[in-house]
Design a protein around this motif. Structure first.
Motif, PDB file in Angstrom:
ATOM      1  N   ALA A 121      36.256  42.805 -15.374  1.00 38.80           N
ATOM      2  CA  ALA A 121      36.675  42.215 -16.651  1.00 38.80           C
ATOM      3  C   ALA A 121      37.480  40.938 -16.420  1.00 38.80           C
ATOM      4  O   ALA A 121      37.285  39.934 -17.118  1.00 38.80           O
ATOM      5  N   LEU A 122      38.369  40.947 -15.438  1.00 38.03           N
ATOM      6  CA  LEU A 122      39.173  39.758 -15.144  1.00 38.03           C
ATOM      7  C   LEU A 122      38.285  38.606 -14.695  1.00 38.03           C
ATOM      8  O   LEU A 122      38.474  37.462 -15.119  1.00 38.03           O
ATOM      9  N   GLY A 123      37.314  38.900 -13.827  1.00 42.28           N
ATOM     10  CA  GLY A 123      36.427  37.856 -13.352  1.00 42.28           C
ATOM     11  C   GLY A 123      35.549  37.286 -14.446  1.00 42.28           C
ATOM     12  O   GLY A 123      35.158  36.113 -14.397  1.00 42.28           O
ATOM     13  N   ALA A 124      35.239  38.092 -15.466  1.00 44.23           N
ATOM     14  CA  ALA A 124      34.405  37.639 -16.581  1.00 44.23           C
ATOM     15  C   ALA A 124      35.222  36.961 -17.670  1.00 44.23           C
ATOM     16  O   ALA A 124      34.706  36.709 -18.769  1.00 44.23           O
ATOM     17  N   SER A 125      36.495  36.671 -17.390  1.00 41.31           N
ATOM     18  CA  SER A 125      37.420  36.062 -18.359  1.00 41.31           C
ATOM     19  C   SER A 125      37.675  36.967 -19.560  1.00 41.31           C
ATOM     20  O   SER A 125      38.062  36.492 -20.625  1.00 41.31           O
ATOM     21  N   ALA A 126      37.460  38.271 -19.398  1.00 40.55           N
ATOM     22  CA  ALA A 126      37.762  39.235 -20.463  1.00 40.55           C
ATOM     23  C   ALA A 126      39.069  39.941 -20.101  1.00 40.55           C
ATOM     24  O   ALA A 126      39.105  41.167 -19.934  1.00 40.55           O
ATOM     25  N   TYR A 127      40.138  39.163 -19.974  1.00 43.74           N
ATOM     26  CA  TYR A 127      41.408  39.716 -19.519  1.00 43.74           C
ATOM     27  C   TYR A 127      41.909  40.815 -20.450  1.00 43.74           C
ATOM     28  O   TYR A 127      42.441  41.836 -20.001  1.00 43.74           O
ATOM     29  N   GLY A 128      41.749  40.615 -21.753  1.00 38.45           N
ATOM     30  CA  GLY A 128      42.192  41.621 -22.713  1.00 38.45           C
ATOM     31  C   GLY A 128      41.456  42.933 -22.539  1.00 38.45           C
ATOM     32  O   GLY A 128      42.052  44.014 -22.639  1.00 38.45           O
ATOM     33  N   ALA A 129      40.148  42.865 -22.247  1.00 34.22           N
ATOM     34  CA  ALA A 129      39.369  44.085 -22.018  1.00 34.22           C
ATOM     35  C   ALA A 129      39.841  44.787 -20.752  1.00 34.22           C
ATOM     36  O   ALA A 129      39.906  46.024 -20.699  1.00 34.22           O
ATOM     37  N   GLY A 130      40.183  44.016 -19.721  1.00 36.42           N
ATOM     38  CA  GLY A 130      40.680  44.615 -18.483  1.00 36.42           C
ATOM     39  C   GLY A 130      42.007  45.319 -18.694  1.00 36.42           C
ATOM     40  O   GLY A 130      42.210  46.432 -18.209  1.00 36.42           O
ATOM     41  N   ILE A 131      42.926  44.695 -19.441  1.00 36.90           N
ATOM     42  CA  ILE A 131      44.221  45.323 -19.717  1.00 36.90           C
ATOM     43  C   ILE A 131      44.038  46.530 -20.633  1.00 36.90           C
ATOM     44  O   ILE A 131      44.735  47.549 -20.488  1.00 36.90           O
ATOM     45  N   PHE A 132      43.095  46.449 -21.572  1.00 34.55           N
ATOM     46  CA  PHE A 132      42.830  47.591 -22.456  1.00 34.55           C
ATOM     47  C   PHE A 132      42.314  48.778 -21.654  1.00 34.55           C
ATOM     48  O   PHE A 132      42.725  49.926 -21.877  1.00 34.55           O
ATOM     49  N   HIS A 133      41.433  48.519 -20.691  1.00 37.44           N
ATOM     50  CA  HIS A 133      40.944  49.610 -19.839  1.00 37.44           C
ATOM     51  C   HIS A 133      42.064  50.110 -18.934  1.00 37.44           C
ATOM     52  O   HIS A 133      42.124  51.306 -18.624  1.00 37.44           O
TER      53      HIS A 133
END
Length: 651
Positions: A330-342
């Motif tokens: 998620a972090l690599g895909a620029s989906a930082y919010g999704a990574g923190i949510f997971h």
């Protein structure tokens, strides 16, 4: 400054000091009382702070004091309180509070009771300092402090050689990652002239095209080098390939620390750090591609190892590695919010799985082999239901917390267009089936079928006490419900300015535009490939471990070569031991024998022998006989006369 800002990190520290320094005086009850009160107060403070930040927008960025000066650089202790911070504070303190209560039952008869409570409370303080920091120096302090406490907790049972080996392994592997992390911080100080987040983030865009030469004639983008170095630190702390090898062995520590440190908090420090550094990572496609590939490898290949494990804690440990890989993708895909949510949802359901495994271990008198379990749902119904909830969330079954966060990551990887995204997408998608299979393999082997424990153990089987079951229930609730905040946290504007997205990296924005509520999200998920892969994994486990239990052994025998590779963990431990560890020992022996003994000792001893020989020669001239001295005088006079006559003739 709000007083709650000080109470949140320092209340657990006060409890740790009392339990650690005055453990004998306060006793066992006193130790767990002061530490639980400290963490409970920290949780209350976090809730109050979260209310101020989320409800009233009261963020804070300031220093407590300056403790040193390095030229013009102020080395400070300070706090950054924003929405990313308060989310982490709530997760850390809530899970820590549950683990503290759980520990009363799990460690009840352990002689190191007070010491254990001191350690886990000290860990909570360290983690809070890490997530609340507003500068790289304090971040590094918290980073190293959680590493030290982790070392102490993994080796808590220090009479076990395996525990000592495991904590040394964790310590050394993390130092490798921390070396890269320290290099990244050093580069930031050298090029930005400060260690505070705000000026570094503000000036990062101006450094986008700046280069440095790691090798003469080969310029590298500064931001790429900085971000890769920082991520190497995250690889160690968050156990990413190839620095993952320490986490499975860390299961040698007591189960409560597996839930607190190696599922919910410490191993997620690297994920939090990268999200916090989003203004830097958004400037480097190279760094984010590196993050994507590492995350994809960790996600899929660590999940495969969980398929062949029989130790109940190691199954959950390899599951943790895999889920951390999801966050990294998620972090690599620029989906930082999704990574923190997971990170948040995973903290709840993985803590349930670890603590549920600990409940089983206590009931079976510290037996961890799933082949010696079975039928436990009849004897431990509360543990069974909570573990089942954790398993459904871990497998991303629709409606449970893990479903919302994991599906979001899979979609983010699918929508990303940078190099490595396609590989990462295949890994996270294929892992859906693998995760469901090994998770329900654990459930079926431990809780279903005929009991396989000995008669004496079965006679004494019963549900765990309330100090164990209550934390399980309280953690199981958010394992179901926390996912329903998907529209507000990762897809809404929850994080605000605390996470930065470059305009050209609009993965989360596109996903937010397609979101029409949790109900449609679930219905859409029922038609997506991840759900069908998850269902296939669950049905595969049902067939092999419920319908036809004998088939599992046949499949394992038929696939003995892949199974051997997975049992051997791809050979990483053997390589590290035989090549790196033993190689270092042999190199040391070679340097000792050839360098120290052969060269250095040879020079020293040779000089001594030369002096002894010269002294022996000189000693022969001091015979004490008069005619020897007279002869020497005549010879000397003859030589002097000869030289004088030769010199006179030359003139």
């Amino acid at each position: 400054m709000n007083a709650w800002y000080l109470i949140a990190p320092f209340a657990p520290l006060a409890g740790a000091l009392i339990a650690g320094l005055f453990g004998r005086a306060v006793g066992r009850a006193g130790a767990h009382t002061v530490t639980i009160l400290g963490v409970a107060l920290s949780f209350v403070a976090s809730c109050v702070i979260a209310g101020d930040v989320i409800g009233h927008g009261q963020t804070f960025n300031g220093s407590l004091y300056t403790w040193s000066l390095l030229g013009d650089v102020h080395l400070q202790i300070g706090f950054l309180i924003d929405r990313l911070t308060v989310l982490m504070m709530l997760v850390v303190t809530f899970v820590s509070l549950m683990v503290h209560v759980y520990t009363i039952g799990y460690m009840h008869d352990d002689p190191g009771y007070q010491r254990f409570f001191s350690y886990i409370s000290l860990f909570t303080f360290s983690m809070m300092m890490l997530v609340m920091s507003n500068n790289f120096l304090q971040l590094f302090f918290g980073w190293e402090a959680v590493g030290v406490v982790s070392y102490l907790l993994i080796g808590f049972w220090y009479t076990r050689p395996t525990a000592i080996y495991a904590n040394l392994k964790a310590f050394i592997v993390n130092r490798i990652g921390d070396f890269g992390f320290l290099l990244g911080i050093g580069l930031i100080l050298a090029h930005f002239g400060t260690l505070d987040y705000a000026p570094v983030f503000a000036g990062a865009a101006g450094m986008k095209t700046a280069t440095i030469q790691l090798f003469p004639g080969a310029p590298w983008l500064l931001m790429s080098v900085v971000c890769i170095c920082l991520f190497i630190g995250a690889m160690g702390k968050s156990a990413q390939f190839p620095l993952h090898v320490w986490l499975p062995d860390s299961m040698e520590g007591p189960t409560p620390i597996s839930a607190l440190i190696h599922a919910a908090t410490m191993v997620t420090a690297g994920i939090f750090m990268v999200a916090r550094m989003s203004p830097l990572f958004e400037l480097s496609d190279t760094a984010r591609s590196f993050v994507l590939v590492i995350g994809g490898i960790t996600t899929f290949f660590m999940a495969l190892i969980a398929l062949v494990q029989y130790d109940i804690k190691r199954v959950v440990a390899y599951s943790t590695l895999s889920q951390l890989g999801y966050m990294t993708v998620a972090l690599g895909a620029s989906a930082y919010g999704a990574g923190i949510f997971h990170l948040m949802t995973h903290a709840f359901f993985k803590a349930v799985l670890f603590l549920g495994a600990g409940s089983v271990i206590v009931a079976l008198h510290h037996e961890q082999d799933m082949r010696k379990m079975g039928g436990l749902r009849k004897f431990m119904p509360i543990t069974y239901v909570t573990v089942l909830i954790g398993a459904l969330a871990n497998a991303a079954f629709p409606g449970f917390a893990g479903f919302f966060s994991k599906d979001l990551i899979i979609e983010a990887a699918h929508d990303s267009h940078i190099w490595g995204a396609s590989f990462a997408y295949v890994c996270v998608l294929a892992c859906a089936a693998v995760t469901a299979f090994y998770t329900f393999r654990l459930v079926f082997m431990a809780f279903h079928g005929a009991p396989r424990m000995d008669h004496h153990t079965m006679e004494h089987l019963h549900e765990s006490p309330w100090v164990i079951t209550v934390p399980l229930v309280l953690l199981a609730i958010p394992s179901i419900l926390s996912g329903y905040w998907v529209g507000e946290i990762p897809l809404g504007d929850f994080f605000g300015s605390s996470i930065y997205y470059a305009p050209e990296h609009d993965t989360i924005r596109r996903l937010a535009e397609e979101f029409h509520g949790t109900g449609p999200f679930i219905l859409e998920g029922l038609k997506s490939p991840p759900f069908w892969l998850t269902l296939a994994g669950i049905l595969g486990a049902v067939y092999l471990y419920l319908i036809n239990p004998g088939a599992a052994a046949k499949v394992r025998a038929a696939l003995r070569v892949p199974v051997r590779i997975l049992d051997n963990k791809y050979g990483f431990d053997d390589f590290n031991q035989n090549v790196l560890a033993d190689g270092a020992v042999e190199t040391g022996k070679l340097l000792w024998q050839r360098g120290d003994v052969g060269v250095i000792d040879g020079i020293v001893n040779g000089s001594a022998r030369t002096v002894v020989w010269a002294a022996g020669v000189v000693r022969t001239l001091q015979s004490g006989l008069i005619y020897h001295y007279a002869f020497a005088m005549i010879a000397g006079a003859f030589v002097l006369l000869t030289v004088w006559l030769w010199a006179a003739a030359r003139m």
